[in-house]
Design a protein around this motif. Structure first.
Motif, mmCIF file in Angstrom:
data_model
loop_
_atom_site.group_PDB
_atom_site.id
_atom_site.type_symbol
_atom_site.label_atom_id
_atom_site.label_comp_id
_atom_site.label_asym_id
_atom_site.label_seq_id
_atom_site.Cartn_x
_atom_site.Cartn_y
_atom_site.Cartn_z
ATOM 1 N N GLU A 49 44.951 31.317 37.927
ATOM 2 C CA GLU A 49 44.642 31.629 36.522
ATOM 3 C C GLU A 49 44.812 33.122 36.251
ATOM 4 O O GLU A 49 45.415 33.523 35.253
ATOM 5 C CB GLU A 49 43.209 31.184 36.216
ATOM 6 C CG GLU A 49 42.737 31.463 34.823
ATOM 7 C CD GLU A 49 41.283 31.046 34.621
ATOM 8 O OE1 GLU A 49 40.648 31.621 33.722
ATOM 9 O OE2 GLU A 49 40.775 30.172 35.347
ATOM 10 N N LEU A 50 44.289 33.941 37.141
ATOM 11 C CA LEU A 50 44.402 35.389 36.981
ATOM 12 C C LEU A 50 45.861 35.846 37.058
ATOM 13 O O LEU A 50 46.301 36.666 36.259
ATOM 14 C CB LEU A 50 43.555 36.109 38.034
ATOM 15 C CG LEU A 50 42.045 35.980 37.865
ATOM 16 C CD1 LEU A 50 41.324 36.427 39.127
ATOM 17 C CD2 LEU A 50 41.574 36.770 36.663
ATOM 18 N N VAL A 51 46.594 35.317 38.028
ATOM 19 C CA VAL A 51 48.011 35.680 38.179
ATOM 20 C C VAL A 51 48.799 35.241 36.949
ATOM 21 O O VAL A 51 49.657 35.979 36.462
ATOM 22 C CB VAL A 51 48.580 35.076 39.483
ATOM 23 C CG1 VAL A 51 50.099 35.208 39.537
ATOM 24 C CG2 VAL A 51 47.944 35.758 40.699
ATOM 25 N N THR A 55 47.784 39.389 36.274
ATOM 26 C CA THR A 55 47.136 40.163 37.328
ATOM 27 C C THR A 55 47.965 40.065 38.612
ATOM 28 O O THR A 55 48.337 38.962 39.011
ATOM 29 C CB THR A 55 45.714 39.618 37.594
ATOM 30 O OG1 THR A 55 44.991 39.599 36.370
ATOM 31 C CG2 THR A 55 44.970 40.453 38.619
ATOM 32 N N PRO A 56 48.249 41.185 39.261
ATOM 33 C CA PRO A 56 48.967 41.119 40.543
ATOM 34 C C PRO A 56 48.176 40.281 41.552
ATOM 35 O O PRO A 56 46.935 40.268 41.529
ATOM 36 C CB PRO A 56 49.044 42.577 41.000
ATOM 37 C CG PRO A 56 48.884 43.376 39.745
ATOM 38 C CD PRO A 56 47.970 42.561 38.859
ATOM 39 N N ILE A 57 48.871 39.591 42.421
ATOM 40 C CA ILE A 57 48.214 38.647 43.331
ATOM 41 C C ILE A 57 47.152 39.309 44.204
ATOM 42 O O ILE A 57 46.081 38.743 44.421
ATOM 43 C CB ILE A 57 49.242 37.866 44.175
ATOM 44 C CG1 ILE A 57 48.570 36.648 44.799
ATOM 45 C CG2 ILE A 57 49.910 38.747 45.197
ATOM 46 C CD1 ILE A 57 49.533 35.598 45.275
ATOM 47 N N GLU A 58 47.417 40.527 44.689
ATOM 48 C CA GLU A 58 46.426 41.210 45.528
ATOM 49 C C GLU A 58 45.154 41.494 44.742
ATOM 50 O O GLU A 58 44.043 41.330 45.249
ATOM 51 C CB GLU A 58 46.992 42.517 46.094
ATOM 52 C CG GLU A 58 48.198 42.332 46.989
ATOM 53 C CD GLU A 58 49.511 42.186 46.212
ATOM 54 O OE1 GLU A 58 49.538 42.436 44.977
ATOM 55 O OE2 GLU A 58 50.508 41.806 46.839
ATOM 56 N N ALA A 59 45.317 41.937 43.496
ATOM 57 C CA ALA A 59 44.161 42.210 42.639
ATOM 58 C C ALA A 59 43.431 40.921 42.292
ATOM 59 O O ALA A 59 42.199 40.887 42.269
ATOM 60 C CB ALA A 59 44.597 42.941 41.373
ATOM 61 N N ILE A 63 39.511 40.134 42.942
ATOM 62 C CA ILE A 63 38.629 39.723 41.837
ATOM 63 C C ILE A 63 37.914 38.429 42.195
ATOM 64 O O ILE A 63 36.694 38.304 41.997
ATOM 65 C CB ILE A 63 39.428 39.581 40.527
ATOM 66 C CG1 ILE A 63 39.849 40.953 40.016
ATOM 67 C CG2 ILE A 63 38.617 38.820 39.466
ATOM 68 C CD1 ILE A 63 40.897 40.907 38.913
ATOM 69 N N VAL A 64 38.648 37.470 42.736
ATOM 70 C CA VAL A 64 38.041 36.180 43.097
ATOM 71 C C VAL A 64 36.964 36.376 44.159
ATOM 72 O O VAL A 64 35.880 35.794 44.074
ATOM 73 C CB VAL A 64 39.122 35.182 43.562
ATOM 74 C CG1 VAL A 64 38.494 33.933 44.152
ATOM 75 C CG2 VAL A 64 40.041 34.819 42.403
#
Length: 93
Positions: A49-51, A55-59, A63-64
């Motif tokens: 959802e974030l990606v 949002t970059p995958i590392e970030a 966050i998760v």
């Protein structure tokens, strides 16, 4: 892995990427296939959802992890309040 990716509407590459980022570590079957728990699928869905929102995958993985830690801390605090006899959470400032 293919079935998990299909359930999440993503690709096996995405699941590999979040595995490499150490967000989730699936168990392996005797045949070497990745096996994901419901919890891991929920975590992967949140990262996706974030990606999907840029949002970059590392970030997204960080966050998760932080969201999960916050949820656990809130649960622990609620347990301590109940044990101390305080039926209501403190008022927001």
């Amino acid at each position: 892995m293919g079935r998990a990716a299909e359930m999440l509407g993503t690709t096996p590459g995405f699941l590999r990427a979040i595995g490499e980022a150490r967000l989730i570590t699936p168990l392996r079957s005797e045949g070497g296939h990745r096996r994901y728990s419901r919890y891991q699928l929920r975590i992967a869905a949140r990262a996706r959802e974030l990606v999907d929102h840029g949002t970059p995958i590392e970030a997204a993985c960080r966050i998760v992890v932080l969201e999960d830690q916050l949820e656990e801390a809130q649960r622990t605090n609620a347990e301590h309040r109940r044990a101390a006899g305080s039926p209501h959470p403190p008022a927001a400032a």
